[in-house]
Design a protein around this motif. Structure first.
Motif, PDB file in Angstrom:
ATOM      1  N   ILE A 185       0.851  -1.198   0.000  1.00 58.66           N
ATOM      2  CA  ILE A 185       0.000   0.000   0.000  1.00 58.66           C
ATOM      3  C   ILE A 185       0.880   1.240   0.000  1.00 58.66           C
ATOM      4  O   ILE A 185       1.809   1.365   0.809  1.00 58.66           O
ATOM      5  N   ALA A 186       0.597   2.162  -0.917  1.00 53.89           N
ATOM      6  CA  ALA A 186       1.383   3.392  -1.011  1.00 53.89           C
ATOM      7  C   ALA A 186       1.133   4.272   0.204  1.00 53.89           C
ATOM      8  O   ALA A 186       0.007   4.358   0.712  1.00 53.89           O
ATOM      9  N   ASP A 187       2.205   4.928   0.668  1.00 53.54           N
ATOM     10  CA  ASP A 187       2.111   5.858   1.797  1.00 53.54           C
ATOM     11  C   ASP A 187       2.051   7.296   1.302  1.00 53.54           C
ATOM     12  O   ASP A 187       2.763   7.674   0.356  1.00 53.54           O
ATOM     13  N   ILE A 188       1.207   8.087   1.947  1.00 53.24           N
ATOM     14  CA  ILE A 188       1.234   9.535   1.729  1.00 53.24           C
ATOM     15  C   ILE A 188       2.436  10.116   2.460  1.00 53.24           C
ATOM     16  O   ILE A 188       3.101  11.034   1.982  1.00 53.24           O
ATOM     17  N   ALA A 189       2.694   9.553   3.634  1.00 48.70           N
ATOM     18  CA  ALA A 189       3.837   9.912   4.483  1.00 48.70           C
ATOM     19  C   ALA A 189       4.085   8.702   5.369  1.00 48.70           C
ATOM     20  O   ALA A 189       3.251   7.799   5.438  1.00 48.70           O
ATOM     21  N   ILE A 233      -5.499   5.878   2.275  1.00 45.90           N
ATOM     22  CA  ILE A 233      -6.713   5.108   2.560  1.00 45.90           C
ATOM     23  C   ILE A 233      -7.723   5.187   1.419  1.00 45.90           C
ATOM     24  O   ILE A 233      -8.632   4.371   1.345  1.00 45.90           O
ATOM     25  N   ARG A 234      -7.544   6.149   0.494  1.00 47.02           N
ATOM     26  CA  ARG A 234      -8.457   6.223  -0.650  1.00 47.02           C
ATOM     27  C   ARG A 234      -8.164   5.132  -1.675  1.00 47.02           C
ATOM     28  O   ARG A 234      -9.006   4.842  -2.532  1.00 47.02           O
ATOM     29  N   GLU A 235      -6.982   4.538  -1.611  1.00 47.39           N
ATOM     30  CA  GLU A 235      -6.610   3.502  -2.571  1.00 47.39           C
ATOM     31  C   GLU A 235      -7.059   2.108  -2.132  1.00 47.39           C
ATOM     32  O   GLU A 235      -6.927   1.145  -2.880  1.00 47.39           O
ATOM     33  N   LEU A 236      -7.571   1.988  -0.919  1.00 45.60           N
ATOM     34  CA  LEU A 236      -7.958   0.685  -0.381  1.00 45.60           C
ATOM     35  C   LEU A 236      -9.443   0.410  -0.613  1.00 45.60           C
ATOM     36  O   LEU A 236     -10.266   1.334  -0.607  1.00 45.60           O
ATOM     37  N   ARG A 237      -9.769  -0.866  -0.807  1.00 47.35           N
ATOM     38  CA  ARG A 237     -11.170  -1.293  -0.783  1.00 47.35           C
ATOM     39  C   ARG A 237     -11.492  -1.668   0.661  1.00 47.35           C
ATOM     40  O   ARG A 237     -10.829  -2.529   1.244  1.00 47.35           O
ATOM     41  N   LEU A 247     -14.217   7.162   0.129  1.00 40.21           N
ATOM     42  CA  LEU A 247     -13.550   5.873   0.311  1.00 40.21           C
ATOM     43  C   LEU A 247     -14.244   4.794  -0.511  1.00 40.21           C
ATOM     44  O   LEU A 247     -15.443   4.848  -0.757  1.00 40.21           O
ATOM     45  N   GLN A 248     -13.472   3.798  -0.909  1.00 45.21           N
ATOM     46  CA  GLN A 248     -14.026   2.672  -1.666  1.00 45.21           C
ATOM     47  C   GLN A 248     -14.579   1.636  -0.682  1.00 45.21           C
ATOM     48  O   GLN A 248     -13.915   0.663  -0.352  1.00 45.21           O
ATOM     49  N   GLY A 256      -9.110 -11.915   0.999  1.00 42.59           N
ATOM     50  CA  GLY A 256      -8.539 -10.978   0.037  1.00 42.59           C
ATOM     51  C   GLY A 256      -9.516  -9.955  -0.499  1.00 42.59           C
ATOM     52  O   GLY A 256      -9.234  -9.291  -1.501  1.00 42.59           O
ATOM     53  N   ALA A 257     -10.674  -9.789   0.181  1.00 42.13           N
ATOM     54  CA  ALA A 257     -11.695  -8.885  -0.339  1.00 42.13           C
ATOM     55  C   ALA A 257     -11.368  -7.417  -0.123  1.00 42.13           C
ATOM     56  O   ALA A 257     -11.950  -6.549  -0.786  1.00 42.13           O
ATOM     57  N   GLY A 258     -10.482  -7.088   0.806  1.00 39.42           N
ATOM     58  CA  GLY A 258     -10.168  -5.694   1.054  1.00 39.42           C
ATOM     59  C   GLY A 258      -9.474  -5.501   2.390  1.00 39.42           C
ATOM     60  O   GLY A 258      -8.868  -6.430   2.928  1.00 39.42           O
ATOM     61  N   ALA A 259      -9.591  -4.283   2.919  1.00 44.87           N
ATOM     62  CA  ALA A 259      -8.923  -3.895   4.165  1.00 44.87           C
ATOM     63  C   ALA A 259      -9.950  -3.502   5.204  1.00 44.87           C
ATOM     64  O   ALA A 259     -11.091  -3.155   4.882  1.00 44.87           O
TER      65      ALA A 259
END
Length: 298
Positions: free
Chosen positions: A176-180, A186-190, A218-219, A237-240
């Motif tokens: 998962i990419a970090d903003i910092a 958190i917008r990139e996560l399902r 959010l997704q 594996g459905a998401g976070a």
């Protein structure tokens, strides 16, 4: 007219449903119906209107409800006086607890309380934080245990423990990419989340506010009514999700889930009680027991 009949009447009146009231009281639907019918026949009145499959208070029932509740409260107060005089911890306790607490934190503590106070009968109702608050407010629970925020100003709240939260994904989930550092995007996560009114969902809502993101951005892929269902969906594996460490510690240790580094605040496990209701010896004993157990494990 008996106290049992009054308890059944109040439960049915407050829920507007015979079966739900019977389940709450731990009796059969037929026993609840018989008690209401006997009460109506004894006094020649109709307390409820039967509209199709639904049930609603008749005018007589609406007038009778506050009186019935007052009698039950006086009976409880009288029982408390006798307990206080004898200094014997007896009676029954109804506890409403949120899912995380009821499933992972409370059972061992109730078992040890029963060893210390075998004359006290315990019953537990499970719901989300908002449902637990309602049970305490309407008197169907002597006290509640929650991890989320409560809204009513007529509830007393006392911390009994601290819960740690984890953001978890399946072990096979892509990085998962970090903003910092410590701030994943958190917008990139399902997201897989609990229903509205849940203290666990509240944590994600707070995180979104902290990141200045609306929940709509959010997704949110799936809303589920239990922690166990969420854990299994994430493992598949459905998401976070963000969830109590108590729920996912075993899965993390076994390797089916991994924790994503993120700065999340701890949250309190708290007892909530009604400000205007006198606590019985049994209630005070259980509150002290839960607090002592929490201090011992700290």
């Amino acid at each position: 007219m008996t106290l049992d009949q009054l308890r059944i009447f109040v439960a049915v009146a407050e829920r507007g449903h015979m079966t739900k009231a019977a389940a709450l009281l731990g009796i059969s639907q037929s026993a609840a119906s018989a008690a209401i019918r006997a009460l109506e026949q004894q006094h020649g009145v109709q307390l409820f209107n039967r509209v199709g499959r639904n049930i609603e208070l008749a005018q007589t029932g609406r007038r009778f409800l506050p009186e019935a509740k007052a009698v039950l409260e006086r009976a409880a107060a009288a029982s408390n006086v006798l307990e206080d005089v004898s200094q014997t911890v007896t009676g029954s306790l109804s506890i409403a607890a949120s899912q995380t607490i009821a499933s992972y934190w409370l059972p061992r503590r109730l078992a040890s309380f029963h060893e210390a106070y075998p004359a006290v009968r315990l019953s537990v109702t499970i719901g989300n934080t908002r449902q637990v608050e309602t049970h305490v407010l309407d008197g169907t629970a002597d006290f509640g245990l929650v991890e989320g925020r409560t809204e009513s100003d007529i509830l007393r709240r006392a911390k009994v423990d601290i819960d740690r939260l984890k953001l978890v994904v399946a072990t096979s989930h892509p990085e998962i990419a970090d903003i910092a550092p410590g701030r994943p995007d958190i917008r990139e996560l399902r997201w897989i989340i609990r229903e509205g009114g849940s203290g666990t969902r509240e944590v994600l809502e707070d995180l979104a506010r902290r990141e200045e993101i609306s929940l709509a951005e959010l997704q949110i892929f799936l809303v589920l009514p239990s922690n166990e269902a969420i854990r299994q969906a994430v493992e598949a594996g459905a998401g976070a999700t963000i969830i109590s460490e108590l729920v996912v510690a075993g899965a993390i240790a076994e390797g089916s889930l991994r924790s994503v580094p993120i700065d999340l605040p701890k949250r309190d496990f708290a007892i909530i009680t009604h400000r205007d209701r006198q606590a019985s010896l049994a209630q005070m004993a259980l509150k002290a027991h839960l607090s002592e157990k929490a201090m011992a494990s700290a």
